[in-house]
Design a protein around this motif. Structure first.
Motif, short mmCIF file in Angstrom:
data_model
loop_
_atom_site.label_atom_id
_atom_site.label_comp_id
_atom_site.label_asym_id
_atom_site.label_seq_id
_atom_site.Cartn_x
_atom_site.Cartn_y
_atom_site.Cartn_z
N GLY A 22 6.90 15.02 -8.22
CA GLY A 22 8.21 15.55 -8.56
C GLY A 22 8.36 15.80 -10.06
N GLU A 23 7.62 15.01 -10.85
CA GLU A 23 7.65 15.16 -12.30
C GLU A 23 6.78 16.32 -12.78
OE1 GLU A 23 9.41 12.92 -14.62
OE2 GLU A 23 10.37 12.73 -12.66
N GLU A 24 5.77 16.64 -11.99
CA GLU A 24 4.83 17.74 -12.30
C GLU A 24 4.26 17.64 -13.70
OE1 GLU A 24 6.60 21.50 -11.36
OE2 GLU A 24 6.76 21.01 -9.24
N LYS A 25 3.72 16.50 -14.02
CA LYS A 25 3.10 16.31 -15.33
C LYS A 25 1.59 16.45 -15.21
CE LYS A 25 6.78 13.56 -17.26
NZ LYS A 25 7.22 12.30 -17.76
N TYR A 26 0.93 16.48 -16.35
CA TYR A 26 -0.52 16.63 -16.37
C TYR A 26 -1.21 15.39 -15.82
CZ TYR A 26 0.61 20.63 -19.21
OH TYR A 26 1.13 21.80 -19.65
N SER A 27 -2.34 15.60 -15.21
CA SER A 27 -3.03 14.52 -14.51
C SER A 27 -3.83 13.60 -15.42
CB SER A 27 -3.94 15.10 -13.44
OG SER A 27 -4.97 15.87 -14.02
N GLU A 28 -4.29 14.09 -16.55
CA GLU A 28 -5.18 13.32 -17.41
C GLU A 28 -4.57 11.99 -17.84
OE1 GLU A 28 -8.67 12.39 -18.95
OE2 GLU A 28 -8.32 14.28 -17.91
N GLU A 29 -3.29 11.98 -18.16
CA GLU A 29 -2.61 10.76 -18.59
C GLU A 29 -2.65 9.69 -17.49
OE1 GLU A 29 -0.92 8.04 -20.91
OE2 GLU A 29 -1.55 10.00 -21.61
N TYR A 30 -2.49 10.10 -16.25
CA TYR A 30 -2.46 9.15 -15.15
C TYR A 30 -3.84 8.60 -14.83
CZ TYR A 30 2.21 10.85 -15.01
OH TYR A 30 3.48 11.19 -15.38
N PHE A 31 -4.85 9.43 -15.03
CA PHE A 31 -6.22 8.92 -14.87
C PHE A 31 -6.48 7.85 -15.92
CE2 PHE A 31 -10.74 8.62 -15.45
CZ PHE A 31 -11.21 8.61 -14.15
N LYS A 32 -6.02 8.11 -17.15
CA LYS A 32 -6.20 7.16 -18.25
C LYS A 32 -5.49 5.83 -17.93
CE LYS A 32 -5.76 9.15 -22.16
NZ LYS A 32 -5.16 9.72 -23.38
N ALA A 63 0.82 -1.21 0.00
CA ALA A 63 0.00 0.00 0.00
C ALA A 63 0.86 1.26 0.00
CB ALA A 63 -0.95 0.00 1.20
N TYR A 64 2.08 1.17 0.51
CA TYR A 64 2.97 2.33 0.47
C TYR A 64 3.32 2.74 -0.97
CZ TYR A 64 3.67 2.36 5.52
OH TYR A 64 3.47 2.45 6.87
N GLN A 65 3.07 1.82 -1.92
CA GLN A 65 3.29 2.15 -3.33
C GLN A 65 2.42 3.34 -3.75
OE1 GLN A 65 5.47 0.83 -5.67
NE2 GLN A 65 6.39 -0.22 -3.94
N ILE A 66 1.26 3.50 -3.09
CA ILE A 66 0.40 4.65 -3.38
C ILE A 66 1.18 5.93 -3.16
CG2 ILE A 66 -1.65 5.94 -2.65
CD1 ILE A 66 -2.88 3.21 -1.79
N GLU A 67 1.82 6.04 -1.99
CA GLU A 67 2.59 7.25 -1.65
C GLU A 67 3.82 7.42 -2.54
OE1 GLU A 67 3.72 7.49 2.44
OE2 GLU A 67 1.70 7.07 3.14
N ILE A 68 4.52 6.32 -2.77
CA ILE A 68 5.76 6.37 -3.54
C ILE A 68 5.48 6.88 -4.95
CG2 ILE A 68 7.56 4.93 -4.60
CD1 ILE A 68 7.32 3.17 -1.99
N VAL A 69 4.46 6.32 -5.60
CA VAL A 69 4.12 6.74 -6.97
C VAL A 69 3.60 8.18 -6.96
CG1 VAL A 69 2.51 6.32 -8.88
CG2 VAL A 69 3.75 4.42 -7.85
N PHE A 70 2.76 8.52 -6.00
CA PHE A 70 2.23 9.88 -5.89
C PHE A 70 3.38 10.88 -5.77
CE2 PHE A 70 0.57 13.63 -3.88
CZ PHE A 70 -0.74 13.74 -4.31
N ASP A 71 4.31 10.60 -4.86
CA ASP A 71 5.45 11.50 -4.66
C ASP A 71 6.31 11.62 -5.92
OD1 ASP A 71 4.63 11.94 -2.06
OD2 ASP A 71 6.13 10.61 -1.17
N TRP A 72 6.54 10.49 -6.57
CA TRP A 72 7.36 10.51 -7.78
C TRP A 72 6.68 11.35 -8.87
CZ3 TRP A 72 7.03 8.85 -12.89
CH2 TRP A 72 8.24 8.88 -13.60
N LEU A 73 5.39 11.14 -9.07
CA LEU A 73 4.66 11.91 -10.09
C LEU A 73 4.64 13.39 -9.72
CD1 LEU A 73 1.66 9.53 -10.80
CD2 LEU A 73 3.74 9.86 -12.18
#
Length: 134
Positions: A72-82, A60-70
């Motif tokens: 840091g990347e500051e990319k658009y959210s639509e791609e991740y929803f997809k 479940a910590y993968q939720i935080e790890i991926v969130f933090d990594w993304l």
């Protein structure tokens, strides 16, 4: 790693993408949204199952790890929803009704954490609810 563990890790990683997409819907992830996500992971997501990552910590910590990594990347959210949507369609069995409820609850909590839900975050949550109802 067993295939079920791999899918379990991917499940949490995709939740991280989804929650990032909700937080970033207004093009700004605020510290209070990150704090709310961490609170939900610790209070609710750690108890979901016994899946561990390759470092033997709760997946479940993968939720935080991926969130933090993304974040840091500051990319658009639509791609991740997809990407979350594609994972959901490939593995609908991972999303029981209680899990769907917790996913929506977590997303809404993140969205409400800073000055209430704004229009973009409400739209992201609407799309999530729509996805789960099909």
């Amino acid at each position: 790693m067993l295939n079920s563990e791999k899918i379990g890790n991917e499940f949490y990683q995709n939740l991280g993408k989804l929650f990032y997409a909700v937080a970033m819907a207004d093009n700004n992830v605020r510290p209070i949204e990150i704090k709310r996500l961490r609170k939900y992971v610790r209070q609710h997501w750690l108890d979901i199952d016994e899946v561990e990552d390759e470092f033997h910590t709760d997946a479940a910590y993968q939720i935080e790890i991926v969130f933090d990594w993304l974040n840091g990347e500051e990319k658009y959210s639509e791609e991740y929803f997809k990407e979350f949507k594609e994972f959901y369609k490939e593995h609908p069995e991972k999303f029981t009704e209680p899990i769907k409820k917790l996913v929506v609850e977590t997303a809404e909590s993140i969205a409400k954490s800073f000055a209430g839900k704004n229009r973009s975050e409400m739209l992201a949550i609407f799309k999530l609810k729509q996805l789960f109802n099909h």
